[in-house]
Design a protein around this motif. Structure first.
Motif, PDB file in Angstrom:
ATOM      1  N   VAL A   1       0.926  -0.840  -0.105  1.00  9.18           N
ATOM      2  CA  VAL A   1       0.473   0.086   0.052  1.00  9.18           C
ATOM      3  C   VAL A   1       0.670   1.211   0.105  1.00  9.18           C
ATOM      4  CG1 VAL A   1      -1.943   0.676   1.596  1.00  9.18           C
ATOM      5  CG2 VAL A   1      -1.587  -1.139   1.444  1.00  9.18           C
ATOM      6  N   LEU A   2       1.575   1.253   0.979  1.00 12.63           N
ATOM      7  CA  LEU A   2       3.051   2.525   1.100  1.00 12.63           C
ATOM      8  C   LEU A   2       4.743   1.659   1.242  1.00 12.63           C
ATOM      9  CD1 LEU A   2       2.963   5.393   1.228  1.00 12.63           C
ATOM     10  CD2 LEU A   2       2.669   5.373   3.304  1.00 12.63           C
ATOM     11  N   ALA A   3       4.902   1.858  -0.143  1.00 13.50           N
ATOM     12  CA  ALA A   3       6.781   1.500   0.232  1.00 13.50           C
ATOM     13  C   ALA A   3       7.047   2.052   0.536  1.00 13.50           C
ATOM     14  CB  ALA A   3       6.842   1.004  -1.593  1.00 13.50           C
ATOM     15  N   GLN A   4       8.157   1.679   1.596  1.00 14.74           N
ATOM     16  CA  GLN A   4       9.167   2.396   2.586  1.00 14.74           C
ATOM     17  C   GLN A   4      10.174   1.965   2.133  1.00 14.74           C
ATOM     18  OE1 GLN A   4       8.856   0.529   6.379  1.00 14.74           O
ATOM     19  NE2 GLN A   4       6.620   0.631   6.480  1.00 14.74           N
ATOM     20  N   TYR A   5      10.802   1.098   0.756  1.00 13.39           N
ATOM     21  CA  TYR A   5      11.996   1.126   0.839  1.00 13.39           C
ATOM     22  C   TYR A   5      12.211   1.039  -0.883  1.00 13.39           C
ATOM     23  CZ  TYR A   5      13.219  -0.669   4.857  1.00 13.39           C
ATOM     24  OH  TYR A   5      13.069  -1.144   6.650  1.00 13.39           O
ATOM     25  N   LYS A   6      12.952   1.438  -1.819  1.00 14.84           N
ATOM     26  CA  LYS A   6      13.379   1.281  -3.172  1.00 14.84           C
ATOM     27  C   LYS A   6      14.931   0.559  -3.501  1.00 14.84           C
ATOM     28  CE  LYS A   6      15.122   4.010  -7.490  1.00 14.84           C
ATOM     29  NZ  LYS A   6      15.671   5.373  -7.729  1.00 14.84           N
ATOM     30  N   VAL A   7      14.477  -0.205  -4.397  1.00 17.37           N
ATOM     31  CA  VAL A   7      14.850  -1.359  -4.424  1.00 17.37           C
ATOM     32  C   VAL A   7      16.050  -0.945  -5.609  1.00 17.37           C
ATOM     33  CG1 VAL A   7      16.101  -4.199  -4.150  1.00 17.37           C
ATOM     34  CG2 VAL A   7      13.721  -2.744  -2.404  1.00 17.37           C
ATOM     35  N   VAL A   8      16.958  -1.384  -5.729  1.00 18.03           N
ATOM     36  CA  VAL A   8      17.279  -1.459  -7.032  1.00 18.03           C
ATOM     37  C   VAL A   8      18.582  -3.228  -7.604  1.00 18.03           C
ATOM     38  CG1 VAL A   8      18.489  -0.646  -9.445  1.00 18.03           C
ATOM     39  CG2 VAL A   8      17.952   0.617  -7.605  1.00 18.03           C
TER      40      VAL A   8
ATOM     41  N   TYR B   1      10.173  -1.039  -5.485  1.00 17.98           N
ATOM     42  CA  TYR B   1       9.372  -1.013  -4.162  1.00 17.98           C
ATOM     43  C   TYR B   1       8.386  -1.697  -3.125  1.00 17.98           C
ATOM     44  CZ  TYR B   1      10.695   3.798  -6.864  1.00 17.98           C
ATOM     45  OH  TYR B   1      11.310   4.643  -7.594  1.00 17.98           O
ATOM     46  N   THR B   2       8.879  -1.392  -1.509  1.00 17.61           N
ATOM     47  CA  THR B   2       8.765  -2.511  -0.859  1.00 17.61           C
ATOM     48  C   THR B   2       8.132  -2.139  -0.161  1.00 17.61           C
ATOM     49  OG1 THR B   2       8.934  -5.093   0.405  1.00 17.61           O
ATOM     50  CG2 THR B   2      11.005  -3.743  -0.831  1.00 17.61           C
ATOM     51  N   ASP B   3       7.332  -2.487   0.981  1.00 13.33           N
ATOM     52  CA  ASP B   3       7.477  -2.365   2.064  1.00 13.33           C
ATOM     53  C   ASP B   3       8.580  -2.913   3.232  1.00 13.33           C
ATOM     54  OD1 ASP B   3       6.254  -4.154   2.306  1.00 13.33           O
ATOM     55  OD2 ASP B   3       4.574  -4.210   3.385  1.00 13.33           O
ATOM     56  N   ARG B   4       9.470  -3.852   3.032  1.00 13.58           N
ATOM     57  CA  ARG B   4       9.564  -4.123   3.667  1.00 13.58           C
ATOM     58  C   ARG B   4      11.374  -4.458   3.004  1.00 13.58           C
ATOM     59  NH1 ARG B   4       6.849 -10.099   5.915  1.00 13.58           N
ATOM     60  NH2 ARG B   4       5.214  -8.347   6.819  1.00 13.58           N
ATOM     61  N   PRO B   5      12.372  -4.439   4.343  1.00 17.27           N
ATOM     62  CA  PRO B   5      13.475  -4.476   3.072  1.00 17.27           C
ATOM     63  C   PRO B   5      13.764  -6.184   2.373  1.00 17.27           C
ATOM     64  CG  PRO B   5      13.990  -4.619   5.347  1.00 17.27           C
ATOM     65  CD  PRO B   5      12.546  -3.979   4.799  1.00 17.27           C
ATOM     66  N   PRO B   6      14.689  -6.594   0.638  1.00 10.91           N
ATOM     67  CA  PRO B   6      14.972  -7.772   1.027  1.00 10.91           C
ATOM     68  C   PRO B   6      16.012  -8.186   1.843  1.00 10.91           C
ATOM     69  CG  PRO B   6      15.909  -5.662  -0.642  1.00 10.91           C
ATOM     70  CD  PRO B   6      15.235  -5.229   0.496  1.00 10.91           C
TER      71      PRO B   6
ATOM     72  N   GLN C   1       0.444   7.537  -3.888  1.00 11.95           N
ATOM     73  CA  GLN C   1      -0.077   6.188  -4.092  1.00 11.95           C
ATOM     74  C   GLN C   1      -0.311   5.609  -5.370  1.00 11.95           C
ATOM     75  OE1 GLN C   1      -4.117   7.421  -2.590  1.00 11.95           O
ATOM     76  NE2 GLN C   1      -3.990   6.949   0.015  1.00 11.95           N
ATOM     77  N   PRO C   2       0.215   6.667  -6.286  1.00 13.68           N
ATOM     78  CA  PRO C   2      -0.910   5.309  -7.416  1.00 13.68           C
ATOM     79  C   PRO C   2       1.268   4.856  -7.601  1.00 13.68           C
ATOM     80  CG  PRO C   2      -0.453   7.316  -8.171  1.00 13.68           C
ATOM     81  CD  PRO C   2      -1.564   7.192  -6.941  1.00 13.68           C
ATOM     82  N   ALA C   3       2.185   6.354  -7.851  1.00 15.95           N
ATOM     83  CA  ALA C   3       3.879   5.830  -7.652  1.00 15.95           C
ATOM     84  C   ALA C   3       4.284   5.354  -6.764  1.00 15.95           C
ATOM     85  CB  ALA C   3       4.415   7.078  -7.364  1.00 15.95           C
ATOM     86  N   SER C   4       3.585   4.953  -5.466  1.00 15.95           N
ATOM     87  CA  SER C   4       4.220   3.745  -4.771  1.00 15.95           C
ATOM     88  C   SER C   4       3.908   2.252  -4.701  1.00 15.95           C
ATOM     89  CB  SER C   4       3.935   4.406  -3.306  1.00 15.95           C
ATOM     90  OG  SER C   4       2.624   3.924  -3.072  1.00 15.95           O
ATOM     91  N   ARG C   5       2.255   2.374  -5.451  1.00 14.86           N
ATOM     92  CA  ARG C   5       2.068   0.777  -6.204  1.00 14.86           C
ATOM     93  C   ARG C   5       2.378   0.949  -7.276  1.00 14.86           C
ATOM     94  NH1 ARG C   5      -3.246   3.409  -4.309  1.00 14.86           N
ATOM     95  NH2 ARG C   5      -3.737   2.295  -1.722  1.00 14.86           N
TER      96      ARG C   5
ATOM     97  N   VAL D   1       4.048   0.290 -16.850  1.00 13.35           N
ATOM     98  CA  VAL D   1       3.928   0.792 -15.396  1.00 13.35           C
ATOM     99  C   VAL D   1       3.389  -0.542 -14.129  1.00 13.35           C
ATOM    100  CG1 VAL D   1       1.516   1.561 -14.566  1.00 13.35           C
ATOM    101  CG2 VAL D   1       2.059   1.942 -17.089  1.00 13.35           C
ATOM    102  N   GLY D   2       4.116  -0.337 -13.315  1.00 16.90           N
ATOM    103  CA  GLY D   2       4.213  -1.389 -12.113  1.00 16.90           C
ATOM    104  C   GLY D   2       4.994  -1.990 -13.071  1.00 16.90           C
TER     105      GLY D   2
END
Length: 207
Positions: free
Chosen positions: A22-29, A37-42, A72-76, A132-133
């Motif tokens: 719903v709301l990302a907290q981490y950007k993963v490359v 984008y995810t809400d938990r670190p990998p 909201q859409p940018a995080s999803r 897109v996603g």
């Protein structure tokens, strides 16, 4: 009797069924350049992880915070545009996203490594490609792009802050830092430059 649903309804259903946070907290490359984008670190230590700010802005970028209707859409469903140089369809696609006010990242395809990575990510070596996603849209079709952006919840009119700055394009594959010259290597002649074949008129990348 079943009724046929409009195309956009099918698109929305497909997008909304994706198990995204719903709301990302981490950007993963990832090592291949794929951004998620995810809400938990990998747990995978090979990926590069950036912590997002409380309001969905990357710290240290200097960009203003996005309003809620974009955040909201940018995080999803983050939007990424894959382009190459001297590509009029790429320029037109970039202009369309900017006019609509879509926050997006741009990845440039300029050599064989980039081209191979693009094929792994999207299934083809075609530019422009928009994601897109997890959905990849190959080639420029403003109607298709608009349908998926609508289904993802992006506004049809620009809601970007007045001082928003689009991040510059970055290579799809990270470039290795040049190795320092040694006495032996300094004396060796440099190899001749390799000629690169420009993109074909149909914007199919060939190296």
């Amino acid at each position: 009797m079943l009724k046929a649903l409009p195309v956009v309804s099918w698109l929305a259903a497909g997008l909304l069924c994706l198990p995204l946070p719903v709301l990302a907290q981490y950007k993963v490359v990832a090592p291949d350049g794929r951004v998620t984008y995810t809400d938990r670190p990998p747990a995978d230590g090979s990926a590069r992880v950036s912590s997002l700010g409380r309001e969905g802005a990357l710290p240290g970028t200097g960009s203003p915070l996005l309003p809620l209707e974009l955040r909201q859409p940018a995080s999803r469903y983050p939007v990424t545009l894959y382009t190459t140089a001297d590509c009029p369809p790429c320029d037109a696609g970039r202009q369309y996203l900017q006019q609509r006010g879509i926050p997006f990242s741009e990845r440039s395809v300029s050599n064989n490594d980039d081209s191979a990575a693009l094929e792994r990510l999207t299934g083809a070596r075609t530019v422009p490609t928009l994601t897109v996603g997890s959905q990849a849209l190959r080639g420029l079709s403003q109607n298709d792009w608009a349908s998926y952006l609508d289904a993802a919840g992006y506004p049809r009119d620009s809601h970007l802050p007045p001082n928003w700055q689009q991040p510059p394009a970055t290579p799809l594959v990270a470039r290795a830092a040049p190795r320092p010259a040694t006495p032996d290597s300094a004396a060796a002649p440099a190899p001749p430059p390799r000629a690169e074949v420009p993109a074909a008129p149909e914007s199919k990348i060939r190296f």
